[in-house]
Design a protein around this motif. Sequence first.
Motif, PDB file in Angstrom:
ATOM      1  N   PRO A 177      37.539  30.312   5.814  1.00 18.39           N
ATOM      2  CA  PRO A 177      37.975  30.488   7.195  1.00 18.39           C
ATOM      3  C   PRO A 177      37.761  31.913   7.697  1.00 18.39           C
ATOM      4  O   PRO A 177      37.560  32.835   6.901  1.00 18.39           O
ATOM      5  CB  PRO A 177      39.464  30.197   7.103  1.00 18.39           C
ATOM      6  N   ILE A 178      37.801  32.064   9.013  1.00 22.23           N
ATOM      7  CA  ILE A 178      37.927  33.398   9.600  1.00 22.23           C
ATOM      8  C   ILE A 178      39.409  33.735   9.626  1.00 22.23           C
ATOM      9  O   ILE A 178      40.215  32.982  10.166  1.00 22.23           O
ATOM     10  CB  ILE A 178      37.328  33.449  11.014  1.00 22.23           C
ATOM     11  N   ILE A 179      39.747  34.852   8.991  1.00 24.45           N
ATOM     12  CA  ILE A 179      41.140  35.286   8.883  1.00 24.45           C
ATOM     13  C   ILE A 179      41.301  36.579   9.684  1.00 24.45           C
ATOM     14  O   ILE A 179      40.680  37.596   9.355  1.00 24.45           O
ATOM     15  CB  ILE A 179      41.544  35.534   7.414  1.00 24.45           C
ATOM     16  N   PRO A 180      42.076  36.560  10.749  1.00 24.22           N
ATOM     17  CA  PRO A 180      42.246  37.761  11.560  1.00 24.22           C
ATOM     18  C   PRO A 180      42.647  38.964  10.725  1.00 24.22           C
ATOM     19  O   PRO A 180      43.423  38.853   9.780  1.00 24.22           O
ATOM     20  CB  PRO A 180      43.373  37.372  12.532  1.00 24.22           C
ATOM     21  N   GLU A 238      46.761  19.952  16.493  1.00 27.41           N
ATOM     22  CA  GLU A 238      46.104  19.119  17.494  1.00 27.41           C
ATOM     23  C   GLU A 238      44.584  19.145  17.321  1.00 27.41           C
ATOM     24  O   GLU A 238      43.991  20.201  17.050  1.00 27.41           O
ATOM     25  CB  GLU A 238      46.461  19.580  18.914  1.00 27.41           C
ATOM     26  N   PHE A 239      43.958  17.969  17.502  1.00 29.02           N
ATOM     27  CA  PHE A 239      42.508  17.895  17.465  1.00 29.02           C
ATOM     28  C   PHE A 239      41.933  18.817  18.549  1.00 29.02           C
ATOM     29  O   PHE A 239      42.474  18.935  19.636  1.00 29.02           O
ATOM     30  CB  PHE A 239      42.023  16.465  17.716  1.00 29.02           C
ATOM     31  N   GLY A 240      40.821  19.452  18.213  1.00 22.28           N
ATOM     32  CA  GLY A 240      40.168  20.332  19.165  1.00 22.28           C
ATOM     33  C   GLY A 240      40.648  21.765  19.081  1.00 22.28           C
ATOM     34  O   GLY A 240      39.953  22.680  19.537  1.00 22.28           O
ATOM     35  N   GLU A 241      41.837  21.975  18.503  1.00 23.65           N
ATOM     36  CA  GLU A 241      42.380  23.325  18.400  1.00 23.65           C
ATOM     37  C   GLU A 241      42.615  23.761  16.960  1.00 23.65           C
ATOM     38  O   GLU A 241      42.629  24.952  16.676  1.00 23.65           O
ATOM     39  CB  GLU A 241      43.687  23.428  19.197  1.00 23.65           C
ATOM     40  N   ARG A 242      42.810  22.802  16.053  1.00 18.94           N
ATOM     41  CA  ARG A 242      43.163  23.173  14.683  1.00 18.94           C
ATOM     42  C   ARG A 242      42.037  23.929  13.988  1.00 18.94           C
ATOM     43  O   ARG A 242      42.283  24.772  13.129  1.00 18.94           O
ATOM     44  CB  ARG A 242      43.548  21.938  13.874  1.00 18.94           C
ATOM     45  N   MET A 243      40.774  23.659  14.342  1.00 22.05           N
ATOM     46  CA  MET A 243      39.639  24.328  13.703  1.00 22.05           C
ATOM     47  C   MET A 243      39.281  25.662  14.359  1.00 22.05           C
ATOM     48  O   MET A 243      38.799  26.575  13.694  1.00 22.05           O
ATOM     49  CB  MET A 243      38.408  23.422  13.734  1.00 22.05           C
ATOM     50  N   ARG A 244      39.484  25.768  15.679  1.00 23.39           N
ATOM     51  CA  ARG A 244      39.016  26.934  16.424  1.00 23.39           C
ATOM     52  C   ARG A 244      40.109  27.779  17.043  1.00 23.39           C
ATOM     53  O   ARG A 244      39.851  28.878  17.505  1.00 23.39           O
ATOM     54  CB  ARG A 244      38.050  26.474  17.536  1.00 23.39           C
ATOM     55  N   LYS A 301      21.402  17.722   3.612  1.00 20.54           N
ATOM     56  CA  LYS A 301      21.525  19.104   4.049  1.00 20.54           C
ATOM     57  C   LYS A 301      22.741  19.699   3.343  1.00 20.54           C
ATOM     58  O   LYS A 301      23.695  18.987   2.993  1.00 20.54           O
ATOM     59  CB  LYS A 301      21.655  19.223   5.557  1.00 20.54           C
ATOM     60  N   VAL A 302      22.688  21.003   3.126  1.00 23.88           N
ATOM     61  CA  VAL A 302      23.729  21.695   2.362  1.00 23.88           C
ATOM     62  C   VAL A 302      24.329  22.807   3.205  1.00 23.88           C
ATOM     63  O   VAL A 302      23.608  23.506   3.936  1.00 23.88           O
ATOM     64  CB  VAL A 302      23.149  22.286   1.054  1.00 23.88           C
ATOM     65  N   PHE A 303      25.630  22.970   3.104  1.00 21.60           N
ATOM     66  CA  PHE A 303      26.317  24.091   3.734  1.00 21.60           C
ATOM     67  C   PHE A 303      26.999  24.901   2.638  1.00 21.60           C
ATOM     68  O   PHE A 303      27.791  24.368   1.861  1.00 21.60           O
ATOM     69  CB  PHE A 303      27.357  23.604   4.739  1.00 21.60           C
ATOM     70  N   VAL A 304      26.686  26.182   2.582  1.00 23.62           N
ATOM     71  CA  VAL A 304      27.306  27.081   1.615  1.00 23.62           C
ATOM     72  C   VAL A 304      28.409  27.853   2.322  1.00 23.62           C
ATOM     73  O   VAL A 304      28.163  28.497   3.345  1.00 23.62           O
ATOM     74  CB  VAL A 304      26.280  28.047   1.000  1.00 23.62           C
ATOM     75  N   SER A 305      29.607  27.776   1.804  1.00 24.68           N
ATOM     76  CA  SER A 305      30.748  28.466   2.399  1.00 24.68           C
ATOM     77  C   SER A 305      30.773  29.914   1.919  1.00 24.68           C
ATOM     78  O   SER A 305      30.843  30.180   0.716  1.00 24.68           O
ATOM     79  CB  SER A 305      32.045  27.757   2.007  1.00 24.68           C
ATOM     80  N   ILE A 306      30.683  30.843   2.866  1.00 22.36           N
ATOM     81  CA  ILE A 306      30.739  32.273   2.550  1.00 22.36           C
ATOM     82  C   ILE A 306      31.805  32.893   3.447  1.00 22.36           C
ATOM     83  O   ILE A 306      31.618  33.017   4.649  1.00 22.36           O
ATOM     84  CB  ILE A 306      29.380  32.962   2.753  1.00 22.36           C
ATOM     85  N   THR A 307      32.916  33.281   2.858  1.00 21.79           N
ATOM     86  CA  THR A 307      34.064  33.755   3.626  1.00 21.79           C
ATOM     87  C   THR A 307      33.966  35.232   3.964  1.00 21.79           C
ATOM     88  O   THR A 307      34.388  35.665   5.028  1.00 21.79           O
ATOM     89  CB  THR A 307      35.359  33.509   2.826  1.00 21.79           C
ATOM     90  N   THR A 308      33.421  36.002   3.047  1.00 23.75           N
ATOM     91  CA  THR A 308      33.352  37.452   3.199  1.00 23.75           C
ATOM     92  C   THR A 308      32.225  37.994   2.335  1.00 23.75           C
ATOM     93  O   THR A 308      31.813  37.348   1.364  1.00 23.75           O
ATOM     94  CB  THR A 308      34.694  38.105   2.782  1.00 23.75           C
ATOM     95  N   LEU A 337      41.392  30.087  10.211  1.00 25.51           N
ATOM     96  CA  LEU A 337      42.371  29.810   9.165  1.00 25.51           C
ATOM     97  C   LEU A 337      43.388  28.765   9.619  1.00 25.51           C
ATOM     98  O   LEU A 337      43.956  28.860  10.707  1.00 25.51           O
ATOM     99  CB  LEU A 337      43.111  31.097   8.785  1.00 25.51           C
ATOM    100  N   ARG A 338      43.590  27.757   8.769  1.00 23.01           N
ATOM    101  CA  ARG A 338      44.578  26.711   9.018  1.00 23.01           C
ATOM    102  C   ARG A 338      45.707  26.842   8.000  1.00 23.01           C
ATOM    103  O   ARG A 338      45.448  27.070   6.815  1.00 23.01           O
ATOM    104  CB  ARG A 338      43.931  25.326   8.896  1.00 23.01           C
ATOM    105  N   LEU A 339      46.956  26.676   8.451  1.00 21.90           N
ATOM    106  CA  LEU A 339      48.105  26.830   7.556  1.00 21.90           C
ATOM    107  C   LEU A 339      49.055  25.639   7.650  1.00 21.90           C
ATOM    108  O   LEU A 339      50.215  25.769   8.025  1.00 21.90           O
ATOM    109  CB  LEU A 339      48.868  28.126   7.892  1.00 21.90           C
ATOM    110  N   PRO A 340      48.588  24.435   7.285  1.00 22.56           N
ATOM    111  CA  PRO A 340      49.462  23.263   7.348  1.00 22.56           C
ATOM    112  C   PRO A 340      50.487  23.228   6.215  1.00 22.56           C
ATOM    113  O   PRO A 340      50.238  23.704   5.119  1.00 22.56           O
ATOM    114  CB  PRO A 340      48.478  22.097   7.218  1.00 22.56           C
ATOM    115  N   HIS A 341      51.633  22.675   6.520  1.00 20.40           N
ATOM    116  CA  HIS A 341      52.682  22.378   5.531  1.00 20.40           C
ATOM    117  C   HIS A 341      52.969  23.567   4.602  1.00 20.40           C
ATOM    118  O   HIS A 341      53.209  24.673   5.060  1.00 20.40           O
ATOM    119  CB  HIS A 341      52.290  21.131   4.739  1.00 20.40           C
ATOM    120  N   GLU A 342      52.917  23.348   3.279  1.00 21.32           N
ATOM    121  CA  GLU A 342      53.291  24.390   2.316  1.00 21.32           C
ATOM    122  C   GLU A 342      52.345  25.580   2.315  1.00 21.32           C
ATOM    123  O   GLU A 342      52.680  26.652   1.806  1.00 21.32           O
ATOM    124  CB  GLU A 342      53.345  23.805   0.889  1.00 21.32           C
TER     125      GLU A 342
END
Length: 356
Positions: free
Chosen positions: A232-235, A303-309, A186-193, A262-267
């Motif tokens: 990602p969804i970017i506010p 934290e798991f469960g929150e970093r994605m959503r 199965k394939v997932f195509v990432s479409i941000t906007t 949207l995730r913003l880890p480290h740099e």
Amino acid sequence: MSSNTSSHIKGRGAGSNTVSRFVELKREVVDDGWAPEESTPLRTELFTDTSRTIINSNNSPDVPFTYSINPYKGCEHGCCYCFARPTHAYLDLSPGLDFESKIFAKPDAANLLKNELGKRKYVPKVIALGANTDAYQPVERQLGITREIIQALKAYRHPVSIITKSALIERDIDLLAPMAETGLVKVFVSITTLDRTLSRQLEPRAAAPQRRLETVQRLQQAGIPVGVLMAPIIPVLNDNEIERLLEQCAGAGAESAGYVILRLPHELKDLFVRWLQEHYPLKAGHVMNRIRDLRDGRDYQSEFGERMRGSGQYADLIAHRFALACKKQGLNRRTLELDCSKFRVPPKSGDQMGLF
């Protein structure tokens, strides 16, 4: 050592080449009043990754796969929001421009894969291809490493899920379509906007949004199960597109849809803030305040469960809107389970054939 650069480079996502978090000595460019020298285009450099294994194991409870394969380290698509950017720091390179211009390829990936699949103790589970960096980024057109991996998976009848934002995946429909007939892909195509201007700024070397919709349609027409990821969804920048984007994706033939906040880890935090100030200076503060609304007042939650959503009322609102839009468009009505029972190690030349 990499240093910071102050001007945005056309066709690149990061606005700087800030050094990694593991480097103690840092340098900054300071304007001394002299006219800058005419800059030369930043060319992509290709390096060989000499890893001895190819299958990565995952134990994160909020990531829906156990195994993954990444044919490349770094990604020329140059997405300013890419959560994988900080991994380049482990190579003593910058998560900024180095990440999108210094690409490490694994030319022996298919052979390594065959060796690992052939081990007696190997237990087949769905492999996610390109979960960290895109397996169909531009250099794949030249090297064909991803195609060789898919050929190996097909020979072993091994299930695979693929994530990409590249139309290059259409090249491999001849391999993927037969695998789909037996429940192996199965394939997932990432479409941000859907906004071409925003997409060009966010993802400077990725396929245009409308081209990705065409890819969804062509995969579906070939009988390959295809979903989409709004990631990602970017506010403030693209959260207003949820309903319209899912409508377009469903119309193109997508069967399922998911999203990641949207995730913003480290740099990545500093890189993204710099990108905001370069492209959307009047919205930068608003965007970051909204991100903190999703992250319990912080720039990022690991934290798991929150970093994605995310968490909180704003996160709940996005989840509710996304679920309603999926229901309206008939997305996610069924869950496709890929088939691990068909896995088998193909006979080698000279092997004794069984009598029964």
